[in-house]
Scaffold this active site. Sequence first.
Site, PDB file in Angstrom:
ATOM      1  N   ASP A  63       0.842  -1.211   0.000  1.00 10.76           N
ATOM      2  CA  ASP A  63       0.000   0.000   0.000  1.00 10.76           C
ATOM      3  C   ASP A  63       0.871   1.254   0.000  1.00 10.76           C
ATOM      4  O   ASP A  63       0.372   2.370  -0.111  1.00 10.76           O
ATOM      5  CB  ASP A  63      -1.006  -0.006   1.154  1.00 10.76           C
ATOM      6  CG  ASP A  63      -0.351  -0.033   2.517  1.00 10.76           C
ATOM      7  OD1 ASP A  63       0.889  -0.153   2.596  1.00 10.76           O
ATOM      8  OD2 ASP A  63      -1.079   0.077   3.531  1.00 10.76           O
ATOM      9  N   SER A  64       2.213   1.057   0.074  1.00 10.02           N
ATOM     10  CA  SER A  64       3.134   2.179  -0.120  1.00 10.02           C
ATOM     11  C   SER A  64       2.932   2.797  -1.504  1.00 10.02           C
ATOM     12  O   SER A  64       3.397   3.906  -1.761  1.00 10.02           O
ATOM     13  CB  SER A  64       4.586   1.715   0.045  1.00 10.02           C
ATOM     14  OG  SER A  64       4.830   0.555  -0.724  1.00 10.02           O
ATOM     15  N   ASP A 102      -1.075  -6.152  -0.387  1.00  4.67           N
ATOM     16  CA  ASP A 102      -1.381  -5.474   0.867  1.00  4.67           C
ATOM     17  C   ASP A 102      -2.872  -5.168   0.924  1.00  4.67           C
ATOM     18  O   ASP A 102      -3.425  -4.607  -0.033  1.00  4.67           O
ATOM     19  CB  ASP A 102      -0.628  -4.132   0.903  1.00  4.67           C
ATOM     20  CG  ASP A 102       0.329  -4.031   2.066  1.00  4.67           C
ATOM     21  OD1 ASP A 102       0.239  -4.848   2.991  1.00  4.67           O
ATOM     22  OD2 ASP A 102       1.187  -3.131   2.013  1.00  4.67           O
ATOM     23  N   LYS A 132      -1.362  -9.344   2.763  1.00 11.09           N
ATOM     24  CA  LYS A 132      -0.618  -8.891   3.946  1.00 11.09           C
ATOM     25  C   LYS A 132      -1.508  -7.937   4.734  1.00 11.09           C
ATOM     26  O   LYS A 132      -2.209  -7.103   4.138  1.00 11.09           O
ATOM     27  CB  LYS A 132       0.687  -8.188   3.557  1.00 11.09           C
ATOM     28  CG  LYS A 132       1.455  -7.682   4.786  1.00 11.09           C
ATOM     29  CD  LYS A 132       2.858  -7.221   4.435  1.00 11.09           C
ATOM     30  CE  LYS A 132       2.940  -5.810   3.902  1.00 11.09           C
ATOM     31  NZ  LYS A 132       2.378  -4.777   4.806  1.00 11.09           N
ATOM     32  N   GLU A 134      -1.659  -5.498   8.524  1.00 15.05           N
ATOM     33  CA  GLU A 134      -0.835  -4.896   9.580  1.00 15.05           C
ATOM     34  C   GLU A 134      -1.476  -5.129  10.950  1.00 15.05           C
ATOM     35  O   GLU A 134      -2.704  -5.115  11.083  1.00 15.05           O
ATOM     36  CB  GLU A 134      -0.679  -3.390   9.330  1.00 15.05           C
ATOM     37  CG  GLU A 134       0.066  -3.089   8.051  1.00 15.05           C
ATOM     38  CD  GLU A 134       0.359  -1.600   7.860  1.00 15.05           C
ATOM     39  OE1 GLU A 134       0.100  -0.792   8.777  1.00 15.05           O
ATOM     40  OE2 GLU A 134       0.866  -1.251   6.773  1.00 15.05           O
ATOM     41  N   GLU A 199       8.940  -4.396  10.760  1.00 13.15           N
ATOM     42  CA  GLU A 199       9.393  -3.085  10.252  1.00 13.15           C
ATOM     43  C   GLU A 199       9.774  -2.153  11.401  1.00 13.15           C
ATOM     44  O   GLU A 199       9.053  -2.035  12.406  1.00 13.15           O
ATOM     45  CB  GLU A 199       8.277  -2.438   9.410  1.00 13.15           C
ATOM     46  CG  GLU A 199       8.678  -1.049   8.901  1.00 13.15           C
ATOM     47  CD  GLU A 199       7.760  -0.496   7.818  1.00 13.15           C
ATOM     48  OE1 GLU A 199       6.803  -1.182   7.420  1.00 13.15           O
ATOM     49  OE2 GLU A 199       8.024   0.642   7.379  1.00 13.15           O
TER      50      GLU A 199
HETATM   51  O1  KIV Z   1       3.509  -1.160   1.694  1.00 12.35           O
HETATM   52  C1  KIV Z   1       4.686  -1.529   1.751  1.00 12.35           C
HETATM   53  O2  KIV Z   1       5.507  -1.225   0.884  1.00 12.35           O
HETATM   54  C2  KIV Z   1       5.087  -2.345   2.877  1.00 12.35           C
HETATM   55  C3  KIV Z   1       6.533  -2.654   3.019  1.00 12.35           C
HETATM   56  C4  KIV Z   1       7.206  -1.476   3.584  1.00 12.35           C
HETATM   57  C5  KIV Z   1       6.763  -3.873   3.836  1.00 12.35           C
HETATM   58  O3  KIV Z   1       4.277  -2.714   3.670  1.00 12.35           O
END
Ligand code: KIV
Length: 323
Positions: A63-64, A102, A132, A134, A199
């Site tokens: 989600d970055s 994500d 993924k 969080e 992280e």
């Molecule tokens: O969204 C992302 O890029 C991440 C990584 C930093 C692990 O969650």
Amino acid sequence: MSLTEFSAGAPLAPRGVSLPKVTVPALGEMKRQGKPISALTAYDYATARLVDEAGIDLILVGDSLAMVVLGHENTLAVTVDEMLHHTRAVRRGTRRALVVADMPFGSYHGTIGESVANAVRFLKEAGAEAVKIEGPRVEFVRALVEAEIPVVGHLGLTPQSVHRMGGYRVQARSIDAVLQLQADAFALATAGAGAIVLEGIPREVAAAITAAIPIPTIGIGAGPDCDGQILVFHDLVNLTFTPPAKFVRRYGDASALFRSAVEHYREDVEHHAFPSDAESYHLPESARRLFAIDPDGAGARDNADAVVNRDAREEMNEEMNQA
Ligand code: KIV
């Protein structure tokens, strides 16, 4: 537009080396064998292909992308539909690596039923092989496993909690916080997570968790003792327009490369240096005469008035069809 295709029989990655498809169980096997797991983010077809063909084991559609691709201030704004759109592109560019999507902020914070339904979309509609999430959402992890959806956890500095954390701060800096993090990691592993991203935590804490839990840890800003490492692709190649965090190592300078290529192109266009005659399509020799085209290309211009009669047009069409 250029056409990019997987040619028939193309090696999976890297060239000349045949590597088996990476799966979630394969990550566990890598941990058991002490083989480091390489992971990177990707958000589109082209970068996914490059990353996959370079032999990276896990591609995270992170989600970055909200920040590095869409220009948002943090990761909170990106939607399920946007994540699905990018995951599909990455899926199309990936053959060997495990594709993990994500789940964005808000998509797994309602009821377990709604959250599982959102997770299902990533596998069904976008071809992700795992999601993924969080935080220590143990009940949700259990529900995902029950629904046959492999899941990667993410603990420590969890960017979706930016407002609760009061910024992007290194986590687990007190004994209580370390003990809580260890308990969370253990609980996620017990609930059936396939791996955990750690992280922004002290190296020593990541090392202790890595040694204690049976599933792989993948670190980012968590030191070298994790079972694998992940970085944001745009950090790796300097495409973020911000100073890098302490844990980022720049392996290339795509900003400098792209800037110089684009500036060079603009100059060439402005100086009539692009395209050249060799970069142009041509009429057959006989038809060229009808348009009085300068064969050197210099000052070339068509002279449509030369093709005034029907016979000449038909002759030219015939020649062009044969060319
Ligand atoms: O969204 C992302 O890029 C991440 C990584 C930093 C692990 O969650």
